[in-house]
Design a protein around this motif. Structure first.
Motif, PDB file in Angstrom:
ATOM      1  N   ALA A 138       6.933  14.750  -0.161  1.00 25.85           N
ATOM      2  CA  ALA A 138       6.494  15.729   0.881  1.00 25.85           C
ATOM      3  C   ALA A 138       6.500  17.334   0.752  1.00 25.85           C
ATOM      4  O   ALA A 138       5.744  18.308   1.251  1.00 25.85           O
ATOM      5  N   HIS A 139       7.610  17.649  -0.178  1.00 27.22           N
ATOM      6  CA  HIS A 139       7.863  18.994  -0.455  1.00 27.22           C
ATOM      7  C   HIS A 139       6.629  19.724  -1.108  1.00 27.22           C
ATOM      8  O   HIS A 139       6.157  20.917  -1.149  1.00 27.22           O
ATOM      9  N   HIS A 140       6.136  18.774  -1.865  1.00 27.06           N
ATOM     10  CA  HIS A 140       4.574  19.078  -2.495  1.00 27.06           C
ATOM     11  C   HIS A 140       3.368  18.925  -1.882  1.00 27.06           C
ATOM     12  O   HIS A 140       2.037  19.164  -2.443  1.00 27.06           O
ATOM     13  N   GLY A 141       3.491  18.581  -0.398  1.00 26.91           N
ATOM     14  CA  GLY A 141       2.268  18.425   0.070  1.00 26.91           C
ATOM     15  C   GLY A 141       1.547  16.978   0.258  1.00 26.91           C
ATOM     16  O   GLY A 141       0.516  16.764   0.885  1.00 26.91           O
ATOM     17  N   TYR A 142       2.366  16.093  -0.360  1.00 33.01           N
ATOM     18  CA  TYR A 142       1.883  14.732  -0.494  1.00 33.01           C
ATOM     19  C   TYR A 142       2.542  13.840   0.642  1.00 33.01           C
ATOM     20  O   TYR A 142       3.682  13.663   0.854  1.00 33.01           O
ATOM     21  N   ARG A 143       1.799  13.244   1.567  1.00 35.39           N
ATOM     22  CA  ARG A 143       2.314  12.499   2.682  1.00 35.39           C
ATOM     23  C   ARG A 143       1.956  11.115   2.227  1.00 35.39           C
ATOM     24  O   ARG A 143       1.079  10.381   2.281  1.00 35.39           O
ATOM     25  N   LEU A 144       3.210  10.196   1.734  1.00 33.88           N
ATOM     26  CA  LEU A 144       3.110   8.715   1.426  1.00 33.88           C
ATOM     27  C   LEU A 144       3.759   7.937   2.424  1.00 33.88           C
ATOM     28  O   LEU A 144       4.942   8.258   2.662  1.00 33.88           O
ATOM     29  N   SER A 145       3.619   7.015   2.522  1.00 36.72           N
ATOM     30  CA  SER A 145       4.413   5.818   3.440  1.00 36.72           C
ATOM     31  C   SER A 145       4.979   4.976   2.627  1.00 36.72           C
ATOM     32  O   SER A 145       4.643   4.778   1.296  1.00 36.72           O
ATOM     33  N   PRO A 146       5.727   4.468   2.805  1.00 35.98           N
ATOM     34  CA  PRO A 146       6.667   3.351   2.101  1.00 35.98           C
ATOM     35  C   PRO A 146       5.647   2.306   1.403  1.00 35.98           C
ATOM     36  O   PRO A 146       5.771   1.850   0.548  1.00 35.98           O
ATOM     37  N   GLY A 147       4.896   1.852   2.359  1.00 44.22           N
ATOM     38  CA  GLY A 147       3.780   1.040   2.009  1.00 44.22           C
ATOM     39  C   GLY A 147       2.810   1.374   0.848  1.00 44.22           C
ATOM     40  O   GLY A 147       2.217   0.586   0.385  1.00 44.22           O
ATOM     41  N   THR A 148       2.893   2.646   0.550  1.00 39.44           N
ATOM     42  CA  THR A 148       2.083   3.093  -0.461  1.00 39.44           C
ATOM     43  C   THR A 148       2.846   3.332  -1.664  1.00 39.44           C
ATOM     44  O   THR A 148       2.583   2.897  -2.808  1.00 39.44           O
ATOM     45  N   LEU A 149       3.868   4.031  -1.302  1.00 39.82           N
ATOM     46  CA  LEU A 149       4.839   4.366  -2.682  1.00 39.82           C
ATOM     47  C   LEU A 149       5.716   3.029  -3.219  1.00 39.82           C
ATOM     48  O   LEU A 149       5.571   3.141  -4.632  1.00 39.82           O
ATOM     49  N   TYR A 150       6.179   2.315  -2.451  1.00 37.52           N
ATOM     50  CA  TYR A 150       6.970   1.242  -3.073  1.00 37.52           C
ATOM     51  C   TYR A 150       6.135   0.270  -4.040  1.00 37.52           C
ATOM     52  O   TYR A 150       6.497  -0.022  -5.054  1.00 37.52           O
ATOM     53  N   PRO A 151       4.863  -0.106  -3.639  1.00 38.01           N
ATOM     54  CA  PRO A 151       3.962  -0.940  -4.712  1.00 38.01           C
ATOM     55  C   PRO A 151       3.596  -0.163  -5.711  1.00 38.01           C
ATOM     56  O   PRO A 151       3.431  -0.639  -6.888  1.00 38.01           O
ATOM     57  N   MET A 152       3.624   1.202  -5.657  1.00 33.22           N
ATOM     58  CA  MET A 152       3.180   2.121  -6.774  1.00 33.22           C
ATOM     59  C   MET A 152       4.334   1.968  -7.740  1.00 33.22           C
ATOM     60  O   MET A 152       4.138   1.915  -9.000  1.00 33.22           O
ATOM     61  N   LEU A 153       5.681   2.098  -7.342  1.00 36.20           N
ATOM     62  CA  LEU A 153       6.950   2.048  -7.978  1.00 36.20           C
ATOM     63  C   LEU A 153       6.880   0.876  -8.806  1.00 36.20           C
ATOM     64  O   LEU A 153       7.410   0.826 -10.037  1.00 36.20           O
ATOM     65  N   HIS A 154       6.753  -0.357  -8.043  1.00 35.11           N
ATOM     66  CA  HIS A 154       6.790  -1.714  -8.519  1.00 35.11           C
ATOM     67  C   HIS A 154       5.596  -1.866  -9.641  1.00 35.11           C
ATOM     68  O   HIS A 154       5.848  -2.346 -10.909  1.00 35.11           O
ATOM     69  N   LYS A 155       4.654  -1.322  -9.579  1.00 32.78           N
ATOM     70  CA  LYS A 155       3.561  -1.377 -10.612  1.00 32.78           C
ATOM     71  C   LYS A 155       4.075  -0.667 -11.662  1.00 32.78           C
ATOM     72  O   LYS A 155       3.806  -1.098 -12.704  1.00 32.78           O
ATOM     73  N   MET A 156       4.316   0.726 -11.614  1.00 31.35           N
ATOM     74  CA  MET A 156       4.800   1.386 -12.769  1.00 31.35           C
ATOM     75  C   MET A 156       6.075   0.779 -13.465  1.00 31.35           C
ATOM     76  O   MET A 156       6.032   0.618 -14.668  1.00 31.35           O
ATOM     77  N   GLU A 157       6.684   0.026 -12.798  1.00 29.16           N
ATOM     78  CA  GLU A 157       7.985  -0.614 -13.306  1.00 29.16           C
ATOM     79  C   GLU A 157       7.264  -1.996 -14.110  1.00 29.16           C
ATOM     80  O   GLU A 157       7.584  -2.231 -15.451  1.00 29.16           O
ATOM     81  N   ARG A 158       6.169  -2.775 -13.565  1.00 28.36           N
ATOM     82  CA  ARG A 158       5.548  -3.896 -14.228  1.00 28.36           C
ATOM     83  C   ARG A 158       4.882  -3.432 -15.613  1.00 28.36           C
ATOM     84  O   ARG A 158       4.926  -4.162 -16.389  1.00 28.36           O
TER      85      ARG A 158
END
Length: 100
Positions: A34-54
């Motif tokens: 958010a400090h960089h101007g990106y507004r992400l919801s948990p529903g967007t970020l958490y699947p992204m983190l899980h995929k990056m882990e997979r």
């Protein structure tokens, strides 16, 4: 977020950058982005983190914080390689873009 498809790669690079500096967790990353101007919801970020882990870019561990279990993410060797390559490509792109 407008232009989500275009900017999602930059968001992933932010995640890798911060995960290389220290362990990160979802809400901290949402606030940091958010400090960089990106507004992400948990529903967007958490699947992204899980995929990056997979995909092998991040590794996680769980830690209890009071009543809450928090998942902490750290960059992997594959993530470091990917981040280094991305930085090279960004430098190249920036050089070209500044010539316009």
């Amino acid at each position: 977020m407008e232009h989500h498809d275009l900017l999602s790669g930059l968001i992933r690079l932010h995640v890798l950058h911060h995960a290389a500096e220290q362990e990160i967790y979802g809400q901290w990353m949402i606030d940091e982005l958010a400090h960089h101007g990106y507004r992400l919801s948990p529903g967007t970020l958490y699947p992204m983190l899980h995929k990056m882990e997979r995909d092998g870019y991040l590794i996680s561990r769980q830690e209890r914080d009071g009543r809450t279990m928090r998942k902490l993410y750290t960059i992997t060797p594959k993530g470091k390689e990917g981040l280094a390559l991305a930085k090279e490509r960004i430098r190249e792109f920036t050089g070209e873009a500044m010539d316009i």
